[in-house]
Structure formats: C-alpha cells, structure tokens
Design a protein around this motif. Structure first.
Motif, PDB file in Angstrom:
ATOM      1  N   SER A 145       0.827  -1.212   0.000  1.00  0.00           N
ATOM      2  CA  SER A 145       0.000   0.000   0.000  1.00  0.00           C
ATOM      3  C   SER A 145       0.860   1.261   0.000  1.00  0.00           C
ATOM      4  O   SER A 145       0.515   2.255  -0.652  1.00  0.00           O
ATOM      5  CB  SER A 145      -0.928  -0.005   1.210  1.00  0.00           C
ATOM      6  N   THR A 171      -4.545  -3.644   5.012  1.00  0.00           N
ATOM      7  CA  THR A 171      -5.476  -3.678   3.886  1.00  0.00           C
ATOM      8  C   THR A 171      -6.347  -4.923   4.016  1.00  0.00           C
ATOM      9  O   THR A 171      -5.836  -6.014   4.260  1.00  0.00           O
ATOM     10  CB  THR A 171      -4.690  -3.723   2.556  1.00  0.00           C
ATOM     11  N   ASP A 186      -4.476  -3.015  -5.224  1.00  0.00           N
ATOM     12  CA  ASP A 186      -3.822  -3.372  -3.962  1.00  0.00           C
ATOM     13  C   ASP A 186      -4.591  -4.543  -3.357  1.00  0.00           C
ATOM     14  O   ASP A 186      -5.813  -4.627  -3.493  1.00  0.00           O
ATOM     15  CB  ASP A 186      -3.861  -2.169  -3.011  1.00  0.00           C
TER      16      ASP A 186
HETATM   17 MG   LIG Z   1      -1.738  -2.748   2.576  1.00  0.00          MG
END
Ligand SMILES: [Mg+2]
Ligand SMILES: Nc1nc2c(ncn2[C@@H]2O[C@H](COP(=O)(O)OP(=O)(O)OP(=O)(O)O)[C@@H](O)[C@H]2O)c(=O)[nH]1
Length: 313
Positions: A145, A171, A186
């Motif tokens: 990220s 995430t 992502d």
């Molecule tokens: Mg991440």
C-alpha cells in the motif's frame, strides 16, 4: 455498487457516510490498532481471481524475503522493497543476483517507496507489459500500500488515501486505483504464521520495526557464547573462530551473557550446524550473517519460523 473504505477496501454499510471505516480512522489518527477477523482463506480467493492476462507485482521486503507463492502467477515483476533500511553500501545487483540464483530469471526491481528510489524504473518496466490490470501481491507488511500511495503521488493527479501501518493486515480487501490508464489493484497481505509479529505486543513491534538504515552489529566470536535478543530470543554459539553480523532494528537490545547463564533456555530450541557463509533468518525480526563453521542453538517461541539460507549480502 456498495461503498468501500478508501483506506482498506472493506465494504461499508450503505448508510455509513464517511470515506474511511472506523478501523482505518482510529489507525490513521490515533495509531490504535484493531485486530481483524479476516484470514488467508479470504485473501487467497482474491489471489486466485488473478488471471494470466494480468501483471503481478510480487512485493517482498528486503528484510524478509518471502516469495512463497511466486509460481501461482504468469506475468510477474518481483519488487524488493525497503532498500533504505539496509546499509547504503549494499548494491542492488547483489540482491538481484541472489533472487535470480534462488528463484529464477524474473524481472526484478529493488526499490524504496519511502525514499522514492527506483520507482521510475519500476513504472517503465510495468508499462512494457502493456496490461490493463496490475496487482500488488505479497506478505502483510511488505509495503504494497505504501508503494501504491507513492505511485499515486508520482504518476497521477490524485491524493494517496490507502491506509498503511506497521501492524499486520492493514489492507482488508482489494483497492482499485487508476494511474495512466492502468488499473492498479492493492490486495490484503498474506499472513505468514511463522512471523514473529504474530507473537509480540504492539510496543515490541514498534521496537523491532526498522525505521531507518540499519547499523549492522558485528560480533567476533570464538569458543562458546550466548546472546539475548530483546529478552525474547536466545542464541548460543560454538565456533573455533568466526564472526556474526546481525541485521536488526537499531532499537533492539542485544546483550551477551555467559554460556552457562540459564536465561530463556525454557523456550523452543532450534539447532543449526552451519557451513561457511550462511545466514540465519528469524522471520520479521532479523537476519544474521555467520562466518565460520558455527554450531548455533536458538531458543524462541516455537511458532516463530527460523531458517538458514545462503548469505544474502
Ligand atoms: Mg496494505
Ligand atoms: N523503511 C521503509 N519502510 C517502508 C517502506 N515501504 C513500506 N514501509 C513500511 O512498512 C510498513 C507496512 O507498509 P504497508 O504499505 O502498510 O504494507 P502492506 O504490504 O500494504 O501491508 P498489508 O496491507 O497488511 O498487507 C509500514 O510501516 C510502512 O511505513 C519503505 O520503502 N521503506
């Protein structure tokens, strides 16, 4: 379509009116971490949806090289992140040759998102593949990220909004970002059960996470001796003569104790009889470059993966 959190990709309730979920908000503004109940099972479903037409950036930290699922993907660029935490004297080529020797002929880029190092080269490589979708894949905390945020800053007119943190599983679902007509995706990081980060508290995690260039600590070793690392790992060695260089966060405390001192002997024991020029890796804590024919016994929480490999540097 349901609304997703801009920070972590998690689905939001239809009547929730903010861009960041509660978890990301608390993490971003108060540094408060909330454990997630998502797991590798959820994450692998995402990885399984990647097709042969997509490009994968397989992201791994230089500090903890883990490319376990490389073979799952057809078009891959291996991206080695966090170059800034290793001493400047270590050349990229050394790392690249190591990866090629152990994993095969891949496209490889050594980068630092924090220092904006080699990101232009990476972007050039990505464009050569001419793919519509580019996935960022890799272990949790490898820096996926952070890299995508940096690419948003460098190569688009938008502001970065993805949540990043020193904690695992930041995430939680896919996050799509458009840059230069390419969709970058992502993904949540794969959790390595053998990583030390699963077995320590948040304060210790802060201590063991390297924030700037590591100053390797070299010990000349002769005969028998012992080291205690941050009061959680014990390393006993026996060698005629040699040396041991530890690549670990500068904030971690290491003390030498007498071989007969019994401290931490109750922890799970691992034994290695090392040939010349081997590293020992304690997953997500450190790697230790050993020179000499060394007998090593390491005592640590038995869930932590500890293994030997050829010298990385
Ligand atoms: Mg991440
Ligand atoms: N020193 C240094 N730290 C970095 C770099 N890239 C990422 N980090 C740090 O690594 C930690 C993890 O970064 P993230 O970008 O959240 O990692 P991730 O791979 O997205 O993690 P998950 O979302 O959990 O899968 C953060 O503390 C980042 O600041 C880098 O180039 N250099």
């Amino acid at each position: 379509m349901s609304k997703k959190c801009l920070g972590c990709g998690n689905l939001l309730d239809d009547n929730y009116d903010k861009d960041l979920c509660e978890r990301c908000f608390r993490l971003k503004y108060y540094g408060e971490y909330q454990v997630t109940n998502k797991s590798n099972i959820d994450y692998f479903k995402i990885l399984d949806s990647i097709s042969e037409n997509d490009l994968v950036l397989y992201i791994t930290s230089i500090f903890n090289i883990n490319l376990e699922y490389l073979k799952k993907f057809k078009n891959v660029i291996i991206v080695i992140t966090k170059k800034d935490i290793l001493p400047k004297s270590i050349k990229d080529l050394k790392i690249i040759n190591y990866i090629k020797k152990h994993y095969g002929e891949y496209d490889i880029e050594v980068i630092s998102s924090v220092k904006n190092y080699n990101l232009d080269n990476l972007m050039d490589k990505i464009k050569k593949y001419n793919k519509n979708k580019v996935y960022l894949v890799g272990n949790t905390n490898s820096g996926k990220s952070t890299l995508l945020n940096k690419m948003i800053i460098n190569y688009s007119d938008n502001n970065p909004s993805i949540t990043t943190s020193i904690y695992p599983s930041t995430t939680l679902d896919v996050i799509n970002v458009n840059i230069d007509n390419i969709t970058f995706i992502d993904t949540p990081g794969i959790i390595d059960e053998g990583s030390i980060i699963n077995y320590i508290d948040n304060n210790t995690l802060k201590v063991i996470t390297p924030k700037k260039e590591i100053k390797p600590r070299t010990y000349q070793i002769k005969g028998k001796g012992s080291l205690i690392i941050e009061n959680m790992i014990r390393l006993d060695y026996e060698v005629e003569i040699g040396s041991m260089t530890i690549y670990i966060s500068n904030d971690v405390n290491i003390v030498r104790v007498g071989f007969n001192n019994n401290k931490l002997h109750e922890l799970g024991k691992r034994e290695f009889n090392l040939e010349k020029r081997k590293d020992i890796v304690i997953t997500d804590l450190c790697f230790i470059k050993l020179i000499g024919l060394v007998k090593v016994q390491i005592y640590a929480n038995s869930n932590i993966k500890i293994y030997e490999r050829d010298n990385l540097i």
